[in-house]
Design a protein around this motif. Structure first.
Motif, PDB file in Angstrom:
ATOM      1  N   CYS A 261    -126.436  50.253 -68.525  1.00  0.00           N
ATOM      2  CA  CYS A 261    -125.792  49.022 -68.056  1.00  0.00           C
ATOM      3  C   CYS A 261    -124.833  48.509 -69.117  1.00  0.00           C
ATOM      4  O   CYS A 261    -124.810  48.988 -70.235  1.00  0.00           O
ATOM      5  CB  CYS A 261    -126.857  47.960 -67.820  1.00  0.00           C
ATOM      6  SG  CYS A 261    -127.667  47.496 -69.365  1.00  0.00           S
TER       7      CYS A 261
ATOM      8  N   ASP B 255    -124.873  45.240 -69.764  1.00  0.00           N
ATOM      9  CA  ASP B 255    -125.438  43.882 -69.973  1.00  0.00           C
ATOM     10  C   ASP B 255    -125.316  43.389 -71.400  1.00  0.00           C
ATOM     11  O   ASP B 255    -125.238  44.170 -72.338  1.00  0.00           O
ATOM     12  CB  ASP B 255    -126.932  43.880 -69.622  1.00  0.00           C
ATOM     13  CG  ASP B 255    -127.130  43.941 -68.136  1.00  0.00           C
ATOM     14  OD1 ASP B 255    -126.160  44.249 -67.436  1.00  0.00           O
ATOM     15  OD2 ASP B 255    -128.269  43.697 -67.696  1.00  0.00           O
TER      16      ASP B 255
ATOM     17  N   PHE C 160    -127.783  41.447 -72.340  1.00  0.00           N
ATOM     18  CA  PHE C 160    -129.229  41.282 -72.588  1.00  0.00           C
ATOM     19  C   PHE C 160    -129.638  39.842 -72.866  1.00  0.00           C
ATOM     20  O   PHE C 160    -130.552  39.607 -73.640  1.00  0.00           O
ATOM     21  CB  PHE C 160    -129.681  42.100 -73.804  1.00  0.00           C
ATOM     22  CG  PHE C 160    -129.437  43.563 -73.720  1.00  0.00           C
ATOM     23  CD1 PHE C 160    -129.275  44.194 -72.498  1.00  0.00           C
ATOM     24  CD2 PHE C 160    -129.385  44.337 -74.874  1.00  0.00           C
ATOM     25  CE1 PHE C 160    -129.060  45.546 -72.424  1.00  0.00           C
ATOM     26  CE2 PHE C 160    -129.166  45.690 -74.811  1.00  0.00           C
ATOM     27  CZ  PHE C 160    -128.996  46.303 -73.584  1.00  0.00           C
TER      28      PHE C 160
ATOM     29  N   ARG D 209    -132.821  38.869 -69.834  1.00  0.00           N
ATOM     30  CA  ARG D 209    -133.617  39.876 -69.127  1.00  0.00           C
ATOM     31  C   ARG D 209    -135.086  39.730 -69.457  1.00  0.00           C
ATOM     32  O   ARG D 209    -135.461  39.611 -70.613  1.00  0.00           O
ATOM     33  CB  ARG D 209    -133.142  41.272 -69.503  1.00  0.00           C
ATOM     34  CG  ARG D 209    -132.132  41.760 -68.540  1.00  0.00           C
ATOM     35  CD  ARG D 209    -132.296  43.258 -68.317  1.00  0.00           C
ATOM     36  NE  ARG D 209    -131.428  43.632 -67.237  1.00  0.00           N
ATOM     37  CZ  ARG D 209    -131.879  43.884 -65.996  1.00  0.00           C
ATOM     38  NH1 ARG D 209    -133.152  43.855 -65.735  1.00  0.00           N
ATOM     39  NH2 ARG D 209    -131.039  44.187 -65.044  1.00  0.00           N
TER      40      ARG D 209
ATOM     41  N   CYS E  62    -134.616  47.442 -65.859  1.00  0.00           N
ATOM     42  CA  CYS E  62    -134.224  47.811 -64.497  1.00  0.00           C
ATOM     43  C   CYS E  62    -134.777  49.190 -64.151  1.00  0.00           C
ATOM     44  O   CYS E  62    -135.485  49.818 -64.940  1.00  0.00           O
ATOM     45  CB  CYS E  62    -132.703  47.765 -64.348  1.00  0.00           C
ATOM     46  SG  CYS E  62    -131.895  49.186 -65.128  1.00  0.00           S
TER      47      CYS E  62
ATOM     48  N   ASN F  81    -133.563  52.102 -64.165  1.00  0.00           N
ATOM     49  CA  ASN F  81    -133.284  53.213 -65.080  1.00  0.00           C
ATOM     50  C   ASN F  81    -134.438  53.471 -66.056  1.00  0.00           C
ATOM     51  O   ASN F  81    -134.708  54.597 -66.430  1.00  0.00           O
ATOM     52  CB  ASN F  81    -132.014  52.924 -65.886  1.00  0.00           C
ATOM     53  CG  ASN F  81    -130.779  53.073 -65.032  1.00  0.00           C
ATOM     54  OD1 ASN F  81    -130.641  54.050 -64.303  1.00  0.00           O
ATOM     55  ND2 ASN F  81    -129.888  52.100 -65.110  1.00  0.00           N
ATOM     56  N   PHE F  82    -135.071  52.407 -66.441  1.00  0.00           N
ATOM     57  CA  PHE F  82    -136.205  52.548 -67.341  1.00  0.00           C
ATOM     58  C   PHE F  82    -137.356  53.263 -66.628  1.00  0.00           C
ATOM     59  O   PHE F  82    -137.969  54.183 -67.177  1.00  0.00           O
ATOM     60  CB  PHE F  82    -136.669  51.173 -67.830  1.00  0.00           C
ATOM     61  CG  PHE F  82    -137.959  51.209 -68.597  1.00  0.00           C
ATOM     62  CD1 PHE F  82    -138.002  51.710 -69.889  1.00  0.00           C
ATOM     63  CD2 PHE F  82    -139.146  50.757 -68.010  1.00  0.00           C
ATOM     64  CE1 PHE F  82    -139.194  51.752 -70.601  1.00  0.00           C
ATOM     65  CE2 PHE F  82    -140.342  50.801 -68.717  1.00  0.00           C
ATOM     66  CZ  PHE F  82    -140.365  51.294 -70.014  1.00  0.00           C
TER      67      PHE F  82
ATOM     68  N   CYS G 273    -133.631  55.370 -69.296  1.00  0.00           N
ATOM     69  CA  CYS G 273    -133.191  54.359 -70.249  1.00  0.00           C
ATOM     70  C   CYS G 273    -134.388  53.925 -71.076  1.00  0.00           C
ATOM     71  O   CYS G 273    -135.506  53.819 -70.573  1.00  0.00           O
ATOM     72  CB  CYS G 273    -132.573  53.158 -69.544  1.00  0.00           C
ATOM     73  SG  CYS G 273    -132.014  51.931 -70.756  1.00  0.00           S
TER      74      CYS G 273
ATOM     75  N   ALA H 134    -134.646  51.103 -72.475  1.00  0.00           N
ATOM     76  CA  ALA H 134    -134.776  49.653 -72.299  1.00  0.00           C
ATOM     77  C   ALA H 134    -134.664  48.824 -73.579  1.00  0.00           C
ATOM     78  O   ALA H 134    -135.567  48.054 -73.919  1.00  0.00           O
ATOM     79  CB  ALA H 134    -136.076  49.328 -71.563  1.00  0.00           C
ATOM     80  N   PRO H 135    -133.547  48.927 -74.280  1.00  0.00           N
ATOM     81  CA  PRO H 135    -133.344  48.034 -75.420  1.00  0.00           C
ATOM     82  C   PRO H 135    -133.214  46.572 -74.964  1.00  0.00           C
ATOM     83  O   PRO H 135    -133.410  45.661 -75.764  1.00  0.00           O
ATOM     84  CB  PRO H 135    -132.019  48.535 -76.023  1.00  0.00           C
ATOM     85  CG  PRO H 135    -131.313  49.224 -74.917  1.00  0.00           C
ATOM     86  CD  PRO H 135    -132.390  49.830 -74.073  1.00  0.00           C
ATOM     87  N   CYS H 136    -132.948  46.380 -73.672  1.00  0.00           N
ATOM     88  CA  CYS H 136    -132.751  45.015 -73.154  1.00  0.00           C
ATOM     89  C   CYS H 136    -133.979  44.156 -73.351  1.00  0.00           C
ATOM     90  O   CYS H 136    -133.876  42.938 -73.490  1.00  0.00           O
ATOM     91  CB  CYS H 136    -132.385  45.071 -71.676  1.00  0.00           C
ATOM     92  SG  CYS H 136    -133.579  45.981 -70.690  1.00  0.00           S
TER      93      CYS H 136
HETATM   94  S1  SF4 Z   1    -133.378  49.213 -68.648  1.00  0.00           S
HETATM   95 FE1  SF4 Z   1    -132.327  47.519 -69.579  1.00  0.00          FE
HETATM   96  S2  SF4 Z   1    -130.958  48.419 -71.012  1.00  0.00           S
HETATM   97 FE2  SF4 Z   1    -131.621  50.041 -69.674  1.00  0.00          FE
HETATM   98  S3  SF4 Z   1    -130.063  50.110 -68.129  1.00  0.00           S
HETATM   99 FE3  SF4 Z   1    -131.650  48.808 -67.362  1.00  0.00          FE
HETATM  100  S4  SF4 Z   1    -131.010  46.774 -67.965  1.00  0.00           S
HETATM  101 FE4  SF4 Z   1    -129.813  48.162 -69.165  1.00  0.00          FE
END
Ligand code: SF4
Length: 460
Positions: free
Chosen positions: A152, A154, A156, A159, A163, A165-166, A171, A173-175
């Motif tokens: 993404c 984003d 961040f 959040r 999302c 993707n994690f 992903c 997920a560094p968010c």
């Molecule tokens: S998990 Fe978080 S960082 Fe990864 S794509 Fe989704 S929103 Fe972005």
């Protein structure tokens, strides 16, 4: 405005880029120089020029220049201006496509990796160009699977949970802080090594990370890293091994025929051919190979983040010293051009040259265009005569005059559009008046019906 002679007097003794224009103000050549004054004036001094330069000089009506800080900057500007203006007298890429690059946005806190057709000088890492778009997309998909960088854009801010993707494992997920900044950076480094084709270095670094993860009892992460190692090892086993173990080399071969050239690049990393790309160029007949190489190398490496320490070429590259010092300025690395005469490198170069010739053969401009092209050049038409219409008048025994129209499209007769005209307004034999009548009737109608106009009209 100043005329050419006055402008020549004003040229500064500084590095920069110069642009020559024809009488219509169109840019017909872009060049760069250490000293604009010396270089540009040399065109206007008496001397023996090649036919190409002679023809260029005869068309120069105006000139412009841009002073740059350094010669390295002039290099970049020259290559950008050529890309933008396609000057008639510069060598040009034939299909004016912009090839994709894979970009790592290292100017962000948590970089992303994606395809772009618009490389910039923004401090980010670029890999490519990839002439095979499908292959580039496949590589990117693999990267997403092996190195879970975020997908993404984003910021961040608010959040609370990651999302999808994690949850599909693509992903980290560094968010929401599921990965530390350090761990994320090593993912980014991994992607970079992967794109450079430095699989050995990458695998040994991944092995370390895997050990560390399992020591810290992060078994899930360790398992993911192990999968990545297996995938990379499997991939590198399928690549062709050369007899230059451990070496990073780009091998550039050239084939030329008439006004076309094909440049083929073999990308060799850690002694293996990991990729090959080919490019088609429009050149002048009998263009020197050293000049083609020089042009190509400047364009090809303009945005590259990684340049190998050795570039194998079939002939000395023109402006070699300048290019080498530009590379040094760009990457801080010494790059050497090698022209192998014998041995394995010469053999591989020969193979690549044969391939380049083959690609060129398969990619000749459509044969049917050739006669049209000749006609265009012969008559100095502004565009290819794709549609040609021809008129003739026949007088049967001095009466009953009939006009006829034939149509050619794409070099072939189009009989369904042939027409006959009864002459209405002209009495007696007056071919000019009759032609005038049918031609004006014809095109009045074409215009009314908003039909296509021909590029060329022939009358008998
Ligand atoms: S998990 Fe978080 S960082 Fe990864 S794509 Fe989704 S929103 Fe972005």
């Amino acid at each position: 405005a100043l005329d050419l002679r006055e402008k020549l007097k004003l040229l500064p003794d500084k590095p920069g880029v110069y642009l020559f224009k024809n009488k219509k103000g169109k840019i017909i050549y872009v060049g760069k120089a250490i000293s604009l004054r010396k270089r540009v004036r040399s065109y206007f001094q008496r001397g023996v020029f090649s036919p190409r330069i002679g023809s260029l000089v005869s068309r120069i009506q105006d000139l412009e220049w841009i002073v740059t800080e350094s010669e390295a900057e002039a290099f970049l500007l020259e290559s950008n201006l050529i890309k933008h203006h396609h000057p008639r007298y510069n060598i040009r890429f034939r299909d004016d496509k912009s090839y994709p690059y894979i970009k790592i946005s290292t100017n962000e806190d948590f970089p992303r990796v994606f395809l772009t057709r618009n490389p910039k000088r923004d401090g980010c890492q670029y890999f490519g160009p990839y002439t095979n778009v499908k292959a580039a997309k496949k590589t990117l998909r693999l990267i997403h699977r092996l190195f879970p960088l975020r997908r993404c854009k984003d910021k961040f801010k608010n959040r609370l949970s990651p999302c999808l993707n994690f949850y599909i494992g693509e992903c980290s997920a560094p968010c929401v802080g599921r990965i530390t900044k350090d761990e994320y950076s090593s993912l980014v480094k991994g992607v970079s090594l992967f794109l450079q084709g430095h699989y050995k270095t990458l695998v040994s670094s991944l092995k370390e990370q895997m050990l560390k993860a399992s020591k810290e009892q992060e078994f899930e992460r360790a398992a993911k890293i192990r999968d990545a190692i297996l995938a990379i090892e499997k991939m590198s086993q399928t690549q062709r091994v050369t007899s230059f173990p451990g070496e990073d080399i780009d091998l550039i071969a050239v084939a030329q025929k008439g006004r076309q050239a094909c440049v083929l690049v073999f990308i060799i990393r850690e002694g293996k051919v990991i990729d090959k790309n080919h490019f088609l160029l429009n050149i002048d007949v009998e263009e020197r190979q050293g000049n083609i190489l020089s042009y190509f190398v400047k364009q090809y490496y303009a945005t590259a983040s990684f340049i190998p320490s050795q570039i194998i070429v079939p002939e000395e590259v023109e402006e070699k010293e300048e290019i080498v010092s530009w590379f040094f300025h760009k990457t801080g690395k010494k790059v050497e051009f090698v022209v192998p005469k014998r041995g394995d490198k010469a053999k591989l170069l020969k193979l690549a040259s044969e391939n380049a010739a083959l690609i060129l053969e398969q990619n000749q401009p459509e044969k049917k265009e050739q006669p049209l092209l000749e006609l265009k050049n012969y008559l100095d038409l502004p565009q290819l005569p794709f549609r040609i219409e021809g008129f003739d008048i026949s007088n049967i025994a001095g009466s009953e005059a009939v006009g006829s129209l034939v149509v050619f499209e794409d070099g072939k007769p189009k009989k369904s559009e042939y027409r006959k005209f009864k002459i209405k307004s002209v009495n007696g034999i007056d071919d000019f008046a009759m032609l005038k009548e049918i031609i004006s009737r014809r095109y009045k109608r074409v215009l009314e019906e908003k039909k296509e106009l021909p590029q060329l009209i022939l009358v008998d």
